[in-house]
Design an enzyme around this catalytic site. Sequence first.
Site, short mmCIF file in Angstrom:
data_model
loop_
_atom_site.label_atom_id
_atom_site.label_comp_id
_atom_site.label_asym_id
_atom_site.label_seq_id
_atom_site.Cartn_x
_atom_site.Cartn_y
_atom_site.Cartn_z
N GLY A 1 -36.24 -35.58 54.16
CA GLY A 1 -35.47 -36.16 53.06
C GLY A 1 -34.08 -35.57 52.92
N GLY B 1 -32.13 -38.00 58.91
CA GLY B 1 -32.95 -39.00 59.61
C GLY B 1 -34.33 -38.50 59.99
N SER B 2 -34.90 -37.62 59.15
CA SER B 2 -36.23 -37.06 59.46
C SER B 2 -37.28 -38.16 59.57
CB SER B 2 -36.64 -36.05 58.39
OG SER B 2 -36.52 -36.66 57.12
N SER B 3 -37.29 -39.08 58.63
CA SER B 3 -38.36 -40.07 58.64
C SER B 3 -38.24 -40.97 59.86
CB SER B 3 -38.36 -40.89 57.35
OG SER B 3 -37.11 -41.47 57.14
N ALA B 4 -37.01 -41.37 60.20
CA ALA B 4 -36.83 -42.23 61.39
C ALA B 4 -37.30 -41.50 62.64
CB ALA B 4 -35.36 -42.63 61.53
N PRO C 1 -34.93 -31.27 58.28
CA PRO C 1 -35.44 -31.17 56.91
C PRO C 1 -35.85 -32.55 56.35
CG PRO C 1 -33.13 -30.47 57.02
CD PRO C 1 -33.56 -30.76 58.42
N ASP D 1 -30.84 -45.77 61.22
CA ASP D 1 -31.52 -44.50 61.50
C ASP D 1 -32.48 -44.63 62.69
OD1 ASP D 1 -30.32 -43.92 59.08
OD2 ASP D 1 -32.02 -42.82 58.29
C1 MEV Z 1 -30.52 -43.36 54.99
O1 MEV Z 1 -30.61 -42.40 56.03
C2 MEV Z 1 -29.40 -44.32 55.27
C3 MEV Z 1 -29.25 -45.46 54.26
O2 MEV Z 1 -28.10 -46.21 54.65
C4 MEV Z 1 -30.47 -46.34 54.22
C5 MEV Z 1 -30.63 -47.17 55.49
O3 MEV Z 1 -29.67 -47.40 56.23
O4 MEV Z 1 -31.78 -47.64 55.71
C6 MEV Z 1 -28.99 -44.92 52.86
#
Ligand code: MEV
Length: 337
Positions: free
Chosen positions: A114, A118-121, A112, A164
């Site tokens: 957001g 870790g969808s964007s990564a 999903p 991520d």
């Molecule tokens: C986001 O998935 C994780 C955070 O720690 C941001 C990051 O590590 O870049 C909130």
Amino acid sequence: MTVSSAPGKVYLFGEHAVVYGEPAVPCAIERRARVTAEPRDDDHVRVEAVDLSLDGFTVEWAESTKDRPDVDVPSSLVEAAMGYIEEAVAQARDALDDHDAGFDITVESDIPLGGGLGSSAAVVVAAIDAAVRSRDQRIDPRELANRAYQAEHTVQEGQASRADTFCSAMGGAVRVEGDDTRAIDAPELPLVVGYDGGAGDTAELVAAVRELRERYEFAADTVETIGDITRRGETLLADADPGEKPDGALLQELGELMDFNHGLLSALGVSSRSLDTMVWAARDAGAAGAKLTGAGGGGCMVAVDDTDSTQSALGYTPDCAQTFRAELATEGVRAEE
Ligand code: MEV
């Protein structure tokens, strides 16, 4: 046609604190983003995104992603998704040393958008890999992790850790502390995810924690305490047999640390009513522990429970839109047929 996939992840410990140099332990899970890349003869990039827990969208751009798709979802999510893909393409072009390389890109994901998994990564890692391979070149996973980090770093306005992207590129459980990134052995943890159907804006949430940390000493101390909990969690993981089910006592202790970690993330203001409700549903069902995962603000929580009780309780929790068992993804980015 070249297809790459990369896994999402849950944080056992340490999100947010990792942005300030504390250690974090994310763990890749078998939910993947798949990106197809095809070279174009011109310098355009056409992106089709389907099933990103938002309506599919298609957009074509020449020099930048200024044209935004017209879809009925929060525009911040679409902006974020387009920004990540745009930066992934920039990194692929740089790796190829061809700044005019054009691509047709299709993104499919069962992570999903957001939602803290870790969808964007995963999209960025898979997109760079597919784009580079589509032009008959290869990219080593560590270089890929680094490039994906640069892409996230740009989109998140300099407020991203390597956690991520490194986890998605390498797979398995990893430990990240500043620029120090390494794979770690982990036992087979009985992870259960609850998803509220919503999302948080990572850049906004990270910025809010930064502001809190600058204003209040307690928030800076809280970030450090999350680091202490992560170090303690790592020691426990190191005591367990890799790939084996941990014993009940170890699971209880890990769960307790996850509960502490959730409380501290709440203190930093990144939990939400639905995340708290799902965390409490899991605890009431007998989970050893539960916490939100990722940036927070909505999205997913993760619990450890080797029985079916947590999943079943989450299934009856109105705030929970979806629940599933998360298997460890031992493989990071990979070429798909
Ligand atoms: C986001 O998935 C994780 C955070 O720690 C941001 C990051 O590590 O870049 C909130």
